[in-house]
Design a protein around this motif. Structure first.
Motif, mmCIF file in Angstrom:
data_model
loop_
_atom_site.group_PDB
_atom_site.id
_atom_site.type_symbol
_atom_site.label_atom_id
_atom_site.label_comp_id
_atom_site.label_asym_id
_atom_site.label_seq_id
_atom_site.Cartn_x
_atom_site.Cartn_y
_atom_site.Cartn_z
ATOM 1 N N GLU A 1 0.832 -1.206 0.000
ATOM 2 C CA GLU A 1 0.000 0.000 0.000
ATOM 3 C C GLU A 1 0.869 1.258 0.000
ATOM 4 O OE1 GLU A 1 -4.171 1.037 2.160
ATOM 5 O OE2 GLU A 1 -2.487 0.562 3.479
ATOM 6 N N GLU A 2 1.989 1.200 0.694
ATOM 7 C CA GLU A 2 2.902 2.345 0.738
ATOM 8 C C GLU A 2 3.519 2.627 -0.628
ATOM 9 O OE1 GLU A 2 5.689 1.280 3.708
ATOM 10 O OE2 GLU A 2 4.374 1.825 5.403
ATOM 11 N N ARG A 3 3.666 1.594 -1.458
ATOM 12 C CA ARG A 3 4.233 1.767 -2.801
ATOM 13 C C ARG A 3 3.209 2.272 -3.806
ATOM 14 N NH1 ARG A 3 7.765 0.460 0.236
ATOM 15 N NH2 ARG A 3 9.627 -0.816 -0.186
ATOM 16 N N ALA A 4 1.935 2.213 -3.430
ATOM 17 C CA ALA A 4 0.861 2.546 -4.363
ATOM 18 C C ALA A 4 0.619 4.055 -4.452
ATOM 19 C CB ALA A 4 -0.425 1.849 -3.929
ATOM 20 N N LEU A 5 0.048 4.444 -5.567
ATOM 21 C CA LEU A 5 -0.378 5.832 -5.767
ATOM 22 C C LEU A 5 -1.607 6.109 -4.912
ATOM 23 C CD1 LEU A 5 -0.163 5.868 -9.670
ATOM 24 C CD2 LEU A 5 1.561 6.757 -8.075
#
Length: 287
Positions: free
Chosen positions: A266-270
Motif C-alpha cells: 500500500e505504501e508503494r501505491a499511488l
C-alpha cells in the motif's frame, strides 16, 4: 450491520468454546471426553470447520459452566450456524475451503486485497470473469462456467446495499496492462473499474502500484486478502490463492506477516486520484 453469515456464526461459536477451554485449563483431549468425541473433532469445532451437534454443545456448555446469558448467546450462534448461505448450493464445484471463504466474505465488514496479476474478483466484469475462468480451466463445461460466473457476481453484491463491504484493493500496474480476454474485454474492465470507484467512493478504494515503484515483499507472491469483521471477538483472517492451492489462514503470526506485506504494498501505491488517472490513461491506450 453486515449480513448474517452461518459460516461466521459457526466460527464465533468455536472461538468462544476454545477461549473458555483455555480459561479452564483443559486440553482438547479432555474436552473431547466431556463432549464424547475425539480431540480432533473438538479442534474442528473450535476452528469453525464443523458445527457442533446439539448433544455435544449441551455437554460442553454444562462442563464449561457458562452462565445463562452466555449460554443463550451460544445457542443463538448455533441456530444461525444451521442456516444455509447462498454459497451452499455450489458445493459441487467449489472446495469446502473456498466455500468457507465465501461465507466469511459475505459477513465481513472489510476486505483488503493485494493482486499483482488480475483485477480482483469483486471488481470484475462478466466478460473478464469468463476470460479468467477459461484461461484457468479451458476444458470446463459450459454449465459449470455459468455457475462460477453467477457465484462471482453474487459475491459482488456486497459492494452495494445498506451496509456495504468496505473494500481496499491494492493492484499492480500490470493488472491494467494484462490483456485478459483481449483488448475489448480489458478496455471494458478498466471502464467498469473507474465507474465502480466513482459509484462507491465511500466504501471502495483502488490503489495502483506503478511500474516505477520500488520492490516490496508481496511483489513476487500470490494474491491474498485480509478479511476483517465488525465484532471485536473475531480476528482478521487471511486468504491466499496460488496456482495449485487456496488456504484460509487464522494463525495470528501468519496473518500479521500478511498484514505487514499488505501495508508495504500500500505504501508503494499511488493515492486514489493518481490511481484513477493511471487507470484512465491505460484505458485510453486501448481505445
Amino acid at each position: 450491520m453486515a449480513p448474517e453469515s452461518p459460516t461466521i456464526a459457526i466460527w464465533e461459536l468455536g472461538l468462544r468454546l476454545r477461549e473458555r477451554r483455555y480459561l479452564l485449563g483443559l486440553t482438547a483431549t479432555e474436552s473431547g471426553r466431556l463432549a464424547r468425541c475425539t480431540q480432533a473433532h473438538v479442534s474442528e469445532i473450535e476452528r469453525g470447520r464443523t458445527r457442533a451437534t446439539k448433544d455435544k454443545l449441551t455437554r460442553l456448555i454444562k462442563a464449561y459452566e457458562f452462565d445463562a446469558d452466555e449460554t443463550a448467546e451460544l445457542w443463538k450462534l448455533h441456530e444461525h450456524g444451521g442456516q444455509r448461505g447462498w454459497w451452499n448450493k455450489y458445493t459441487g464445484i467449489f472446495s469446502n475451503e473456498l466455500l468457507r471463504f465465501f461465507g466469511y466474505e459475505h459477513g465481513a465488514e472489510s476486505v483488503r486485497t493485494y493482486s499483482g496479476g488480475l483485477i480482483p474478483g469483486l471488481l470484475q466484469t462478466e466478460e473478464y470473469i469468463r476470460a479468467v475462468i477459461r484461461g484457468a480451466a479451458p476444458n470446463l463445461r459450459l454449465s459449470e462456467e455459468e455457475l462460477r460466473v453467477t457465484a462471482r457476481k453474487t459475491r459482488q453484491q456486497r459492494l452495494a446495499g445498506d451496509d456495504p463491504l468496505h473494500l481496499t484493493a491494492v493492484i499492480s500496474e500490470a493488472t491494467l496492462r494484462q490483456r485478459v480476454g483481449g483488448i475489448a474485454v480489458l478496455h471494458g474492465q478498466l471502464e467498469h473499474l473507474m465507474t465502480l470507484m466513482e459509484q462507491h467512493s465511500e466504501n471502495l478504494d483502488v490503489r495502483v502500484i506503478p511500474f516505477t515503484a520500488g520492490g516490496f515483499d508481496a511483489l513476487d507472491g500470490s494474491s491474498f486478502h485480509l478479511v476483517g469483521f465488525a465484532s471485536p471477538r473475531l480476528p482478521t483472517l487471511a486468504w491466499q490463492e496460488t496456482i495449485t492451492s487456496t488456504a484460509l489462514i487464522d494463525h495470528t503470526m501468519t496473518v500479521r506477516e500478511y498484514t505487514l506485506a499488505y501495508h508495504q504494498a500500500e505504501e508503494r501505491a499511488l493515492d486514489r486520484e493518481e490511481s484513477l488517472r493511471l487507470i484512465r490513461d491505460a484505458a485510453k491506450e486501448l481505445s
